[in-house]
Design a protein around this motif. Sequence first.
Motif, PDB file in Angstrom:
ATOM      1  N   ALA A 346       0.737  -0.951  -0.079  1.00 45.88           N
ATOM      2  CA  ALA A 346       0.133   0.028   0.093  1.00 45.88           C
ATOM      3  C   ALA A 346       0.757   1.107  -0.035  1.00 45.88           C
ATOM      4  O   ALA A 346       0.716   2.119  -0.827  1.00 45.88           O
ATOM      5  N   TYR A 347       1.898   1.219   0.854  1.00 43.83           N
ATOM      6  CA  TYR A 347       2.533   2.435   0.868  1.00 43.83           C
ATOM      7  C   TYR A 347       3.641   2.603  -0.231  1.00 43.83           C
ATOM      8  O   TYR A 347       4.038   3.729  -0.742  1.00 43.83           O
ATOM      9  N   LEU A 348       3.915   1.529  -0.951  1.00 45.61           N
ATOM     10  CA  LEU A 348       4.711   1.487  -2.282  1.00 45.61           C
ATOM     11  C   LEU A 348       3.748   2.414  -3.341  1.00 45.61           C
ATOM     12  O   LEU A 348       4.213   2.994  -4.071  1.00 45.61           O
ATOM     13  N   GLY A 349       2.389   1.997  -3.026  1.00 42.41           N
ATOM     14  CA  GLY A 349       1.398   2.668  -3.877  1.00 42.41           C
ATOM     15  C   GLY A 349       1.462   4.118  -3.845  1.00 42.41           C
ATOM     16  O   GLY A 349       1.294   5.034  -4.720  1.00 42.41           O
ATOM     17  N   LEU A 350       1.451   4.473  -2.572  1.00 39.40           N
ATOM     18  CA  LEU A 350       1.614   6.045  -1.863  1.00 39.40           C
ATOM     19  C   LEU A 350       2.779   6.734  -2.570  1.00 39.40           C
ATOM     20  O   LEU A 350       2.616   7.982  -3.170  1.00 39.40           O
ATOM     21  N   ALA A 351       3.989   6.035  -3.011  1.00 41.32           N
ATOM     22  CA  ALA A 351       4.836   6.779  -3.552  1.00 41.32           C
ATOM     23  C   ALA A 351       5.271   6.344  -5.005  1.00 41.32           C
ATOM     24  O   ALA A 351       5.679   7.268  -5.682  1.00 41.32           O
ATOM     25  N   VAL A 352       5.425   5.237  -5.310  1.00 45.80           N
ATOM     26  CA  VAL A 352       5.897   4.801  -6.853  1.00 45.80           C
ATOM     27  C   VAL A 352       5.042   5.480  -7.671  1.00 45.80           C
ATOM     28  O   VAL A 352       5.359   6.214  -8.871  1.00 45.80           O
ATOM     29  N   PRO A 353       3.674   5.303  -7.844  1.00 47.15           N
ATOM     30  CA  PRO A 353       2.920   5.757  -8.941  1.00 47.15           C
ATOM     31  C   PRO A 353       2.896   7.315  -9.101  1.00 47.15           C
ATOM     32  O   PRO A 353       2.892   7.941 -10.306  1.00 47.15           O
ATOM     33  N   VAL A 354       3.000   7.835  -7.971  1.00 48.07           N
ATOM     34  CA  VAL A 354       2.855   9.377  -8.072  1.00 48.07           C
ATOM     35  C   VAL A 354       4.138   9.953  -8.485  1.00 48.07           C
ATOM     36  O   VAL A 354       4.360  10.809  -9.201  1.00 48.07           O
ATOM     37  N   LEU A 355       5.261   9.124  -8.195  1.00 49.43           N
ATOM     38  CA  LEU A 355       6.662   9.434  -8.663  1.00 49.43           C
ATOM     39  C   LEU A 355       6.617   9.489 -10.242  1.00 49.43           C
ATOM     40  O   LEU A 355       7.171  10.128 -10.707  1.00 49.43           O
ATOM     41  N   GLY A 356       6.048   8.322 -10.545  1.00 46.03           N
ATOM     42  CA  GLY A 356       5.893   7.992 -11.978  1.00 46.03           C
ATOM     43  C   GLY A 356       5.286   9.073 -12.720  1.00 46.03           C
ATOM     44  O   GLY A 356       5.627   9.530 -13.910  1.00 46.03           O
ATOM     45  N   LEU A 357       4.053   9.747 -12.119  1.00 46.39           N
ATOM     46  CA  LEU A 357       3.350  10.780 -12.564  1.00 46.39           C
ATOM     47  C   LEU A 357       4.275  11.996 -12.873  1.00 46.39           C
ATOM     48  O   LEU A 357       4.207  12.583 -13.653  1.00 46.39           O
ATOM     49  N   GLY A 358       4.949  12.204 -11.658  1.00 43.60           N
ATOM     50  CA  GLY A 358       5.989  13.379 -11.800  1.00 43.60           C
ATOM     51  C   GLY A 358       6.860  13.349 -12.823  1.00 43.60           C
ATOM     52  O   GLY A 358       7.152  14.238 -13.451  1.00 43.60           O
ATOM     53  N   VAL A 359       7.439  12.071 -12.922  1.00 44.37           N
ATOM     54  CA  VAL A 359       8.535  11.817 -14.158  1.00 44.37           C
ATOM     55  C   VAL A 359       8.080  12.269 -15.521  1.00 44.37           C
ATOM     56  O   VAL A 359       8.169  12.974 -16.543  1.00 44.37           O
ATOM     57  N   ALA A 360       6.567  11.673 -15.534  1.00 41.45           N
ATOM     58  CA  ALA A 360       5.770  11.777 -16.823  1.00 41.45           C
ATOM     59  C   ALA A 360       5.616  13.133 -17.256  1.00 41.45           C
ATOM     60  O   ALA A 360       5.554  13.601 -18.454  1.00 41.45           O
ATOM     61  N   THR A 361       5.335  14.166 -16.280  1.00 42.35           N
ATOM     62  CA  THR A 361       5.100  15.507 -16.596  1.00 42.35           C
ATOM     63  C   THR A 361       6.323  15.967 -17.059  1.00 42.35           C
ATOM     64  O   THR A 361       6.099  17.367 -17.687  1.00 42.35           O
ATOM     65  N   ARG A 362       7.340  15.683 -17.188  1.00 43.68           N
ATOM     66  CA  ARG A 362       8.755  16.241 -17.655  1.00 43.68           C
ATOM     67  C   ARG A 362       8.636  15.975 -19.088  1.00 43.68           C
ATOM     68  O   ARG A 362       9.466  16.577 -19.980  1.00 43.68           O
ATOM     69  N   PHE A 363       7.807  15.225 -19.821  1.00 45.91           N
ATOM     70  CA  PHE A 363       7.880  14.771 -21.011  1.00 45.91           C
ATOM     71  C   PHE A 363       6.730  14.783 -21.871  1.00 45.91           C
ATOM     72  O   PHE A 363       6.640  15.027 -23.246  1.00 45.91           O
ATOM     73  N   VAL A 364       5.493  14.800 -21.263  1.00 55.06           N
ATOM     74  CA  VAL A 364       4.103  14.925 -21.985  1.00 55.06           C
ATOM     75  C   VAL A 364       3.531  16.126 -20.927  1.00 55.06           C
ATOM     76  O   VAL A 364       3.866  16.440 -19.903  1.00 55.06           O
ATOM     77  N   PRO A 365       2.505  16.773 -21.546  1.00 52.24           N
ATOM     78  CA  PRO A 365       1.583  17.603 -20.999  1.00 52.24           C
ATOM     79  C   PRO A 365       1.026  17.154 -19.610  1.00 52.24           C
ATOM     80  O   PRO A 365       0.823  15.876 -19.762  1.00 52.24           O
ATOM     81  N   ASP A 366       0.596  17.996 -18.489  1.00 58.07           N
ATOM     82  CA  ASP A 366       0.078  17.072 -17.577  1.00 58.07           C
ATOM     83  C   ASP A 366      -1.102  16.354 -17.560  1.00 58.07           C
ATOM     84  O   ASP A 366      -1.365  15.512 -17.071  1.00 58.07           O
ATOM     85  N   ARG A 367      -1.992  16.984 -18.571  1.00 54.38           N
ATOM     86  CA  ARG A 367      -3.420  16.299 -18.770  1.00 54.38           C
ATOM     87  C   ARG A 367      -3.205  14.823 -19.083  1.00 54.38           C
ATOM     88  O   ARG A 367      -3.626  13.964 -18.676  1.00 54.38           O
ATOM     89  N   VAL A 368      -2.291  14.735 -20.046  1.00 57.06           N
ATOM     90  CA  VAL A 368      -1.808  13.397 -20.739  1.00 57.06           C
ATOM     91  C   VAL A 368      -1.107  12.324 -19.664  1.00 57.06           C
ATOM     92  O   VAL A 368      -1.376  11.403 -19.620  1.00 57.06           O
TER      93      VAL A 368
END
Length: 391
Positions: A346-368
Motif C-alpha cells: 500500500a505505501y509503495l502505492g503511495l510513492a511509486v505511481p505518484v513519482l512516475g506521474l511526476g516523471v511523466a510530466t517532464r515529457f508530456v503535458p500534465d493532462r496526458v
Amino acid sequence: MPGHRRGFWVIAAAFATSMAFSTVPTPLWTIYQRVDGFSTFMVTVAFTAYAAGVLVSLFLAGHISDVLGRRRVLLPAVLLEAVSAVVFLTSTSLGPVIAARVLSGLGVGMITATATAYLAELHAAARPGGGRARPELVAIAANLGGFAVGPLVSGALAEYAPAPLRTPYLIFLVLLLAAAAGVAFVPETVRAPDVPAPYRPQRISVPDEHRPAFFASAAASLAAFAVLGLFTSLAPGFVAGTLHHPSRALAGLVTFLVFGAAAGTQVLLRGVTVRGQLRTGLILMGAGLAAVSAAVWLPSLPLFLAGGMAAGAGAGVLFKGSVSRVAGMAAPGRRGEALAGLFLVAYLGLAVPVLGLGVATRFVPDRVALLGFAAVLVAVCAVAARGLPRR
C-alpha cells in the motif's frame, strides 16, 4: 476509569493533529513552485520522501510499542512531528523540505499503529465489555479525518494569513507541542517486560494458501493509496494550473473533500460484507478516476471535485475491505505479518505511481500524464477485481 477515559480523547486528539500536520504542505506546493522554483517532479520527490519515511518507520519501529509501551513510543513520535515543523520553518529550499518530509513520515509510521492500539486499550480499560466499534471508529476519524483537516486549515491560512510558507507550520508546531504535553500524562496500557526481548524488525509474510487473494487485495490497496497520494501531492497543481483556480483555500478544500469522502464512506459501509466493500470501492474509484481525467481535459472544476470525492470514497472503502480480507485469511499467529505485507504494498502505492506521474510530466503535458496515471490504476483495479472472492 476517569484517567483512561480522558486519556482516550487526548490520544485521539494527538493522533488527529499528527495526521493533519502530515498533509499541511498539500495546498502549499503551488507556492513552493512559484517562490522557490519547484518543478512538478520536485514536488513528487518531496512527497515520495514522506512515503519512504513512513515505510522505514512502519517496519523498523511501528511495532515496538508492544514491548516498550504505547506512551514511550507515541510521545517521541509526536515530538518528531514537531521537529519536522521546525525544519519547515527554517527554510523553503528543496533540501530542508525533503528532510522535513522524511521526519514527518518517520513520525507517522510510529504513530499510526501505536495510537490505534492505544485507543483500543484505553477504551477497554475505561469501558470493560464495551466492544471494539467505538475505538475503531475514532481511529478512522482521527486518521483520515486528520488527513482531511490538515490541508483545509493550511490552505485557509495560506490564503488569508501572512507568510503562507511559515504560518501554517507555526500554528501546527504549537498544536503538536500541546498534543505531546497531553500524551505525557495519559496512563500507560502496556507493561514493559523486565527482560526485553531482542529487537527485530517487523516481519512480513504472505499466507501461502491464499496467495492469489492476498495479491489481489494488495493490488487494490496499492491503487487506493496511489489515488490518495495524487490528491496530497499533484492535485493542487492541476487545480491551480490546468483548471485555472489558483486559490490556496480551494486547493485545501479539494483534499479535504477527498479524504472526508474516504473516511465517511468507511463509516457508512462498515456493516457491508467485505466482498461488498471491495466491489463498491473498485467501482467508485474507477468512476472517480475517469471523471477526474475528463475534468482536466474539458476543463471543469465541478467535475474534478465530484470525481475526486468518488475516487476518495472508493479508495477509503477499498483499503478497509482489503485490510479486513487479509486479516480474515491469515492465521491468527501470523496476522500481523500478513498485514505488514499489505501495508508495504500500500505505501509503495503511495510513492511509486505518484513519482512516475511526476516523471511523466517532464515529457508530456500534465493532462496526458494524468490520463495515463488513471488508465494504469484502472487496469490495476481490473486485475484486483478478478481476485475478488466469489462468495
